[in-house]
Design a protein around this motif. Sequence first.
Motif, PDB file in Angstrom:
ATOM      1  N   LEU A 153      38.055 -14.255  48.708  1.00  0.00           N
ATOM      2  CA  LEU A 153      37.862 -12.862  49.117  1.00  0.00           C
ATOM      3  C   LEU A 153      38.466 -12.008  48.018  1.00  0.00           C
ATOM      4  N   LEU A 154      37.658 -11.093  47.489  1.00  0.00           N
ATOM      5  CA  LEU A 154      38.082 -10.241  46.376  1.00  0.00           C
ATOM      6  C   LEU A 154      38.046  -8.784  46.830  1.00  0.00           C
ATOM      7  N   ILE A 155      39.141  -8.076  46.611  1.00  0.00           N
ATOM      8  CA  ILE A 155      39.204  -6.638  46.856  1.00  0.00           C
ATOM      9  C   ILE A 155      39.345  -5.999  45.477  1.00  0.00           C
ATOM     10  N   VAL A 156      38.349  -5.196  45.093  1.00  0.00           N
ATOM     11  CA  VAL A 156      38.275  -4.716  43.712  1.00  0.00           C
ATOM     12  C   VAL A 156      37.948  -3.226  43.682  1.00  0.00           C
ATOM     13  N   ASP A 157      38.800  -2.450  43.045  1.00  0.00           N
ATOM     14  CA  ASP A 157      38.493  -1.038  42.782  1.00  0.00           C
ATOM     15  C   ASP A 157      37.600  -0.987  41.551  1.00  0.00           C
ATOM     16  N   TRP A 158      36.576  -0.128  41.597  1.00  0.00           N
ATOM     17  CA  TRP A 158      35.630  -0.055  40.484  1.00  0.00           C
ATOM     18  C   TRP A 158      35.184   1.383  40.295  1.00  0.00           C
ATOM     19  N   SER A 159      34.677   1.663  39.083  1.00  0.00           N
ATOM     20  CA  SER A 159      34.098   2.980  38.822  1.00  0.00           C
ATOM     21  C   SER A 159      33.021   2.842  37.754  1.00  0.00           C
ATOM     22  N   ILE A 160      31.975   3.650  37.945  1.00  0.00           N
ATOM     23  CA  ILE A 160      30.896   3.804  36.964  1.00  0.00           C
ATOM     24  C   ILE A 160      30.766   5.305  36.787  1.00  0.00           C
ATOM     25  N   GLY A 161      31.385   5.838  35.736  1.00  0.00           N
ATOM     26  CA  GLY A 161      31.402   7.286  35.567  1.00  0.00           C
ATOM     27  C   GLY A 161      32.063   7.944  36.769  1.00  0.00           C
ATOM     28  N   GLU A 162      31.344   8.827  37.438  1.00  0.00           N
ATOM     29  CA  GLU A 162      31.880   9.550  38.602  1.00  0.00           C
ATOM     30  C   GLU A 162      31.700   8.793  39.913  1.00  0.00           C
ATOM     31  N   VAL A 163      30.957   7.687  39.887  1.00  0.00           N
ATOM     32  CA  VAL A 163      30.720   6.876  41.091  1.00  0.00           C
ATOM     33  C   VAL A 163      31.818   5.824  41.163  1.00  0.00           C
ATOM     34  N   HIS A 164      32.418   5.667  42.332  1.00  0.00           N
ATOM     35  CA  HIS A 164      33.506   4.689  42.451  1.00  0.00           C
ATOM     36  C   HIS A 164      33.590   4.170  43.877  1.00  0.00           C
ATOM     37  N   GLY A 165      34.345   3.110  44.032  1.00  0.00           N
ATOM     38  CA  GLY A 165      34.538   2.531  45.350  1.00  0.00           C
ATOM     39  C   GLY A 165      35.537   1.402  45.295  1.00  0.00           C
ATOM     40  N   THR A 166      35.730   0.793  46.457  1.00  0.00           N
ATOM     41  CA  THR A 166      36.555  -0.406  46.562  1.00  0.00           C
ATOM     42  C   THR A 166      35.691  -1.477  47.201  1.00  0.00           C
TER      43      THR A 166
END
Length: 111
Positions: free
Chosen positions: A74-87
């Motif tokens: 199970l992986l919990i990962v914060d990410w971003s692509i320019g202004e788009v982001h999520g966990t």
Amino acid sequence: MPSVRLPEQFREAFNTGSSAAVEAVYEPDGVFVDGPGNPVTGPDRKRANEKMLALGEPIEVRPRHTYVAGDIALLIVDWSIGEVHGTATDVARRGPDGVWRYVIDNPFGTA
């Protein structure tokens, strides 16, 4: 505990801009959650990832937690692509070849 570099491998694949490279980090029946309540697989998964690639920006990933039980993670990962982001909340499996691949890739997992 085995090292799970899948978020970094996804970043490397995504940042090539190649949908084929991105597809390689999934199990054949792996699921991508295109939005809350919208799991897709196969050609629909490829199209959903191509929409993310079309943003034209590199992805940044910051793994927050990794929990491994045998060949499942199970992986919990914060990410971003320019202004788009999520966990993301992702499930991965280590194949017989020793390579980790996504079983479920839920980039908006905390939404």
